[in-house]
Design a protein around this motif. Structure first.
Motif: not given
Length: 814
Positions: A731-760
């Motif tokens: 319900t917080d996604i007011t732009d529409g769930s079909s128009n909002t990215v959740a997960v993407a193939e990032a430009g670089r890899a991180v250790v899978w269990s490390k709390p690191e993602d794409i900074e925006y």
């Protein structure tokens, strides 16, 4: 230095293939030099190529038309003269230590006369590989100077004299690997390795008999045997079975390797290239199983035609296989296929499968015919040639059901007539634009509109004629009639030699006559090179600006003198239980066909790689779909998506959201092993990194850090996650769930269990995606669970709108 390097690269691409032939002028007798395969391992070769050198096959080489043309006419010396003068010009300002043009010519000639081998082992996709290039009897002065130049270009090198007396030069490669070179008696050895075994030590171990060599490799042994009268001079193979796995649906696991040989067959240069894909074949490979035709039954080619192509495949069978595969790979494709077929039915009144594709037989034939036209002496002649000497083209399609084919053709003609009439009326023209039935009850029609409505040159009368089991479409009525009258014509004796030694049943046959154009190309090479130099003199830093081709007219061969060495060339494709086989036969290397095994491999590999890339892209999309399903199942259980990080009591990030969704990826046992109150790199949790689930692994490239992932979410102001410690509700996604990215193939890899993602950061450039390595963009999972491929050319503002969850942007992703 960089200019010198680029010019050397240009020289290799321009003259390398040419000098393979030049090096044979006055070839020596064959020798019994030990096999170059002794430098390479018996097992684990990803790629291997071995060229014996022309001296080792001197007797067979001297019988070829190419050798006789080079040595019995001025052709060989002309080519050498043009090469040396061109190279001298290109390297005029390369510095005092530059190799001379004659040394570079000697460089190529030593390759062509004495031979070389090249091999790679390891895992190219994983960044761990090694290999070597070995040149037999390499002139030390020439090669030493060239390699010293390379050493200076690459930076610091180390020269070591080993205990065994070998003097080895070693340097660093830009990607972190090493390269080394030394002379093994008269052979030059250049080795390289990255992340794998020490290439130098491995080669020496094989030379001293400590480990087995490729001399006993079974694939190499089989390829070196003469076949169909071809004496192999070069062999190559690429191991495709060791490549990363692809989805079973594609059936590409049945693709084992590509192997080829190039050599001499009487007076011809011949090659065979096999794509090894044993039957039974599935998925994409099953599309290869098409009906062939028997050459001995005759070639439906009219008298006077010198060049033609015949293909044999069932359009209906190919369509059925392709649509079945599409349905299996993408269930939603079934609706799209039905929509296409319904549209065809509504437009034509015919069923695509049974009434359009059904009447067509497997054979399709293409050729042109007519008199040769000389180069026009004036612009007026050129204009007349363009309008009055139009190409006389013919296409023949086998009609296994002549009546059905005629009904289909009539329907298409009616549609074309309507479209042409409507277009003419838009331009104020009125008149009959229909197709006229052929006289005498023959099935077919001709298109000959009045000149006042649509002016066509005399002789241009597009005609379709259906007779004798074929439908012939030609630019003239005479051409269509000649075509169908030749449908049962026996094979012309002039083509017998071109297809000598070819399989009885084939799927493609192409015959070309190089005598029509090759002599003029060869004889005019000095003209082409000098003309290119003159046209480029006004360009800055043009490498040929000062070129002056100094060659006497008497030293240039005449086209008529070269034609006697030329004969029809052929290329044949056949499919059998072992896979697909391409065979070629040429008088001289022919740019219109795959005239050598290495060329054929180079042509086939991009297609294979493209198919594999598409498959891995589909696999990555499937990974994202599983991740998105897990996120939604987490939301159903907890009322919100997981926070981007599992935190401690003070909000310090400890573990990634990827750990939080493990129970929803059927990985509950692994989830329970984690200590959720400890950081990802604590002694306990760090030991679990190696248990990364396959769903987080990239199907395309190996990340630089083991057990890393490119699948990441966006964290930052306005993104799906504002900060690390909070989850997001749908319900917080007011732009529409079909128009909002959740997960993407990032430009670089991180250790899978490390709390690191794409900074925006909305005030900075949008993050770069696509680290998984697919060309043109990246797969992206949206909050509604869908997965789409976003182009790398996507407008940055549109991309920002897709990242934000409540920005209020109007986004049309299509």
């Amino acid at each position: 230095m960089s200019r010198s390097r680029s010019r050397l690269a240009r020289l290799g691409s321009m003259f390398g293939p040419l000098l393979v032939l030049l090096g044979s002028v006055g070839a020596a007798a064959a020798d019994d030099a030990p096999a170059l395969a002794r430098y390479f391992p018996k097992d684990g070769l990803l790629l291997y190529s071995e060229f014996d050198g022309l001296d080792a096959h001197a007797s067979a080489w001297k019988r070829t038309a190419a050798y006789r043309m080079l040595n019995e006419t001025p052709t060989g010396e002309m080519l050498r003269t043009v090469f040396v003068q061109t190279v001298d010009t290109m390297l005029a300002d390369a510095g005092p230590s530059k190799p001379s043009a004659r040394e570079i010519a000697e460089f190529f000639e030593s390759l062509s006369r004495s031979g070389y081998a090249f091999g790679v082992t390891g895992a190219l996709g994983g960044g761990r590989f090694s290999g070597a290039v070995v040149v037999r009897s390499a002139p030390r002065a020439t090669w030493g100077k060239l390699l010293e130049q390379v050493s200076k270009m690459t930076g610091r090198v180390e020269r070591v004299t080993r205990e065994d007396g070998r003097r080895v030069t070693t340097g660093a490669m830009p990607n972190g690997g090493r390269w080394s070179w030394w002379f093994e008696k008269d052979d030059l050895v250049a080795a390289f390795d990255q992340g794998g075994e020490d290439a130098v030590e491995a080669i020496i171990a094989r030379l001293t008999g400590k480990t087995p060599s490729a001399v006993d490799n079974p694939i190499r042994t089989a390829l070196r045997k003469a076949e169909n009268g071809i004496e192999p001079v070069m062999i190559s193979f690429v191991d495709l079975a060791s490549m990363p796995p692809t989805p079973p649906t594609l059936g590409l696991s049945g693709l084992k390797r590509i192997e080829s040989r190039w050599g001499f067959q009487g007076e011809a240069l011949a090659s065979t290239t096999r794509v090894v894909a044993p039957a039974p074949r599935k998925g994409l490979l099953a599309l290869l199983d098409q009906p062939g035709f028997t050459i001995s039954e005759g070639l439906p080619i009219p008298e006077g035609v010198e060049e033609f192509s015949i293909f044999s495949f069932s359009p209906a069978k190919l369509y059925e296989g392709a649509t079945a595969l599409a349905r299996e790979m993408q269930p939603e494709a079934a609706g799209q296929i039905e929509q296409i077929e319904g549209s065809v039915r509504a437009t034509t009144g015919l069923d695509l499968r049974s009434e359009i594709l059904g009447p067509m037989g497997p054979r399709m034939i293409f050729y042109s015919h007519g008199d040769r036209v000389a180069i026009p002496p004036t612009p007026y002649h050129s204009l007349a040639q363009w309008f009055l000497h139009l190409p006389r083209l013919t296409m023949m399609v086998e009609a296994k059901d002549e009546a059905g084919f005629a009904r289909m053709a009539d329907s298409m003609a009616t549609l074309a007539e309507r479209a042409l009439t409507a277009e003419a009326e838009k331009n104020g023209l009125r008149g009959p634009l229909g197709f006229e039935k052929l006289p005498g009850g023959v099935r077919g029609f001709a298109f000959a509109p009045p000149l006042a409505v649509l002016p066509l040159p005399v002789g241009l009368e597009p005609t379709l004629r259906i007779e004798n089991g074929f439908a012939a479409f030609s630019t003239s009525g005479e051409g269509a009639e000649r075509a169908v009258k030749s449908a049962k014509r026996p094979i012309d004796p002039k083509f017998a030699k071109a297809i000598e030694g070819m399989p009885k049943t084939v799927n493609m046959l192409a015959v070309t006559d190089p005598s029509e154009y090759m002599p003029e190309i060869i004889c005019n090479l000095p003209f082409f090179v000098q003309g290119m130099a003159m046209l480029g003199r006004s360009e800055r830093n043009f490498p040929l600006a000062g070129l002056r081709i100094d060659i006497a007219r008497k030293d240039i061969p005449k086209p008529a003198d070269l034609r006697k060495y030329l004969f029809p060339s052929s290329a044949v494709i056949s499919v059998d239980d072992e896979g697909l086989l391409l065979q070629t036969r040429d008088a001289v290397p022919n740019p219109s066909a795959a005239s050598s095994a290495p060329v054929a491999v180079a042509l086939l590999l991009p297609a294979v790689q493209s198919a594999r890339t598409a498959a891995r892209r589909a696999q990555s999309s499937n990974n994202l779909k599983q991740i998105m399903l897990a996120l939604h199942n987490y939301h159903d259980a907890h009322g919100r998506f997981p926070a981007p990080a599992i935190t401690d009591g003070e909000g310090k990030p400890l573990l990634s959201w990827r750990v939080a969704i493990l129970p929803y990826l059927e990985q509950n046992a692994l989830y329970e092993e984690f200590k959720l109150d400890e950081a990802w790199d604590s002694p306990h949790n760090k030991a679990l990194i190696a248990k990364m689930p396959a769903v987080f692994a990239s199907p395309n490239i190996q990340p630089p850090t083991p057990f890393s992932t490119f699948y990441q979410t966006f964290v930052g102001p306005g993104a799906l996650y504002e900060k690390a410690g909070e989850g997001t509700k749908i319900t917080d996604i007011t732009d529409g769930s079909s128009n909002t990215v959740a997960v993407a193939e990032a430009g670089r890899a991180v250790v899978w269990s490390k709390p690191e993602d794409i900074e925006y950061d909305p005030d900075k450039m949008v993050p770069k995606l696509g680290g998984v390595g697919f060309p043109g963009g990246a797969n992206v999972g949206f909050c509604d669970g869908s997965v789409r491929f976003l182009s790398s050319m996507l407008d940055p503002d549109l991309f920002r709108g897709l990242i934000t969850k409540a920005g209020g942007e109007v986004v049309n992703i299509d």
